[in-house]
Design an enzyme around this catalytic site. Sequence first.
Site, PDB file in Angstrom:
ATOM      1  N   LYS A 173       7.899   3.132   3.556  1.00 54.46           N
ATOM      2  CA  LYS A 173       8.017   1.617   2.158  1.00 54.46           C
ATOM      3  C   LYS A 173       7.659   0.579   3.292  1.00 54.46           C
ATOM      4  CE  LYS A 173      11.747   2.879   0.554  1.00 54.46           C
ATOM      5  NZ  LYS A 173      12.489   3.204  -0.771  1.00 54.46           N
ATOM      6  N   THR A 204      16.892  -8.442  -4.929  1.00 53.24           N
ATOM      7  CA  THR A 204      16.108  -6.018  -5.162  1.00 53.24           C
ATOM      8  C   THR A 204      17.517  -5.283  -4.761  1.00 53.24           C
ATOM      9  OG1 THR A 204      16.066  -7.359  -2.680  1.00 53.24           O
ATOM     10  CG2 THR A 204      14.312  -8.080  -4.107  1.00 53.24           C
ATOM     11  N   GLY A 206      18.505  -2.294  -5.131  1.00 54.37           N
ATOM     12  CA  GLY A 206      18.234  -1.088  -5.976  1.00 54.37           C
ATOM     13  C   GLY A 206      17.181  -0.984  -6.415  1.00 54.37           C
ATOM     14  N   THR A 207      15.624  -1.907  -5.589  1.00 55.28           N
ATOM     15  CA  THR A 207      14.525  -1.338  -5.757  1.00 55.28           C
ATOM     16  C   THR A 207      14.086  -0.108  -5.252  1.00 55.28           C
ATOM     17  OG1 THR A 207      14.057  -2.354  -3.584  1.00 55.28           O
ATOM     18  CG2 THR A 207      14.016  -3.805  -5.668  1.00 55.28           C
ATOM     19  N   GLY A 208      15.070   0.206  -3.710  1.00 56.26           N
ATOM     20  CA  GLY A 208      14.307   1.786  -3.657  1.00 56.26           C
ATOM     21  C   GLY A 208      15.123   3.035  -4.810  1.00 56.26           C
ATOM     22  N   CYS A 209      16.267   2.606  -4.979  1.00 54.88           N
ATOM     23  CA  CYS A 209      16.309   4.032  -6.444  1.00 54.88           C
ATOM     24  C   CYS A 209      15.579   3.977  -7.835  1.00 54.88           C
ATOM     25  CB  CYS A 209      17.838   3.315  -7.081  1.00 54.88           C
ATOM     26  SG  CYS A 209      18.879   3.625  -5.934  1.00 54.88           S
TER      27      CYS A 209
END
Length: 269
Positions: A173, A204, A206-209
Amino acid sequence: MRTALSIAGSDSSGGAGIQADIKTMTMNGVYAMTAITALTAQNTTGVSGVYEVNPEFLAEQMDRVFEDIRPDAVKIGMVSSGSLVSVIAEKLKKYQAENIVVDPVMVAASGSKLTGNEAIEIMKKELFPIAAVITPNIPEAEVLSGMEIHNEEEMCFAAKKIGDTFGCAVLCKGGHNVNDANDLLYSGGEYTWFKGQRIHNPNTHGTGCTLSSAIASNLAKGFSLSDSIRRAKDYISEALEAMLDLGQGSGPMNHAFALTGKFGQEVRR
């Protein structure tokens, strides 16, 4: 209805972890189930405590899910200890789970370390080889590849090194001052860029989750890996564009930006 299982930690503030996964999976049209690895005390400003479940109870959660409602995809998020990683790998192999998406969560956006070194090493050996894709951000890809990443060329080198070393597809990412949210997929010796427009939203959390859960949801529905990533990026972009603003730190995005109908109505005053 297709189904997906999230194996991750609980976020008491609701923006990341299990809570974000359930919201994301629901909004992406699959039935969400969970196996909780840890309870966290956190909010938008940071993590103040982690209460880990024991391996036996995590194993029991996974057994009960697979024995009754088999998941069409599995997303793995925060796993803080090696013993828990070992249990997860053992159960996924036992039940021959498919469409496994591993988000190698190591450090929270606030800077709090969430995964121990032992867990990372076992993850590399036991989980990465059975994953459909792993989704490290730039700092995580640096840890996994053992190299620094400053530009897109180095993203390519790192993704290839990770994928070839651990035998898995890698979605590296972007962000973190490397590019404007452009993500790189290395799979089967080929590179695919997924261009994204940076959205100027400081919230932002929690964007990865959310991205990994959306990928798992689309894999569960039968989309290819590339299509699943594209659809997941579109979803997260719109969730960020909704500009939800909650909390005193880096707040959550609006997972339910597209929620409409009579059950979403508020009282008219």
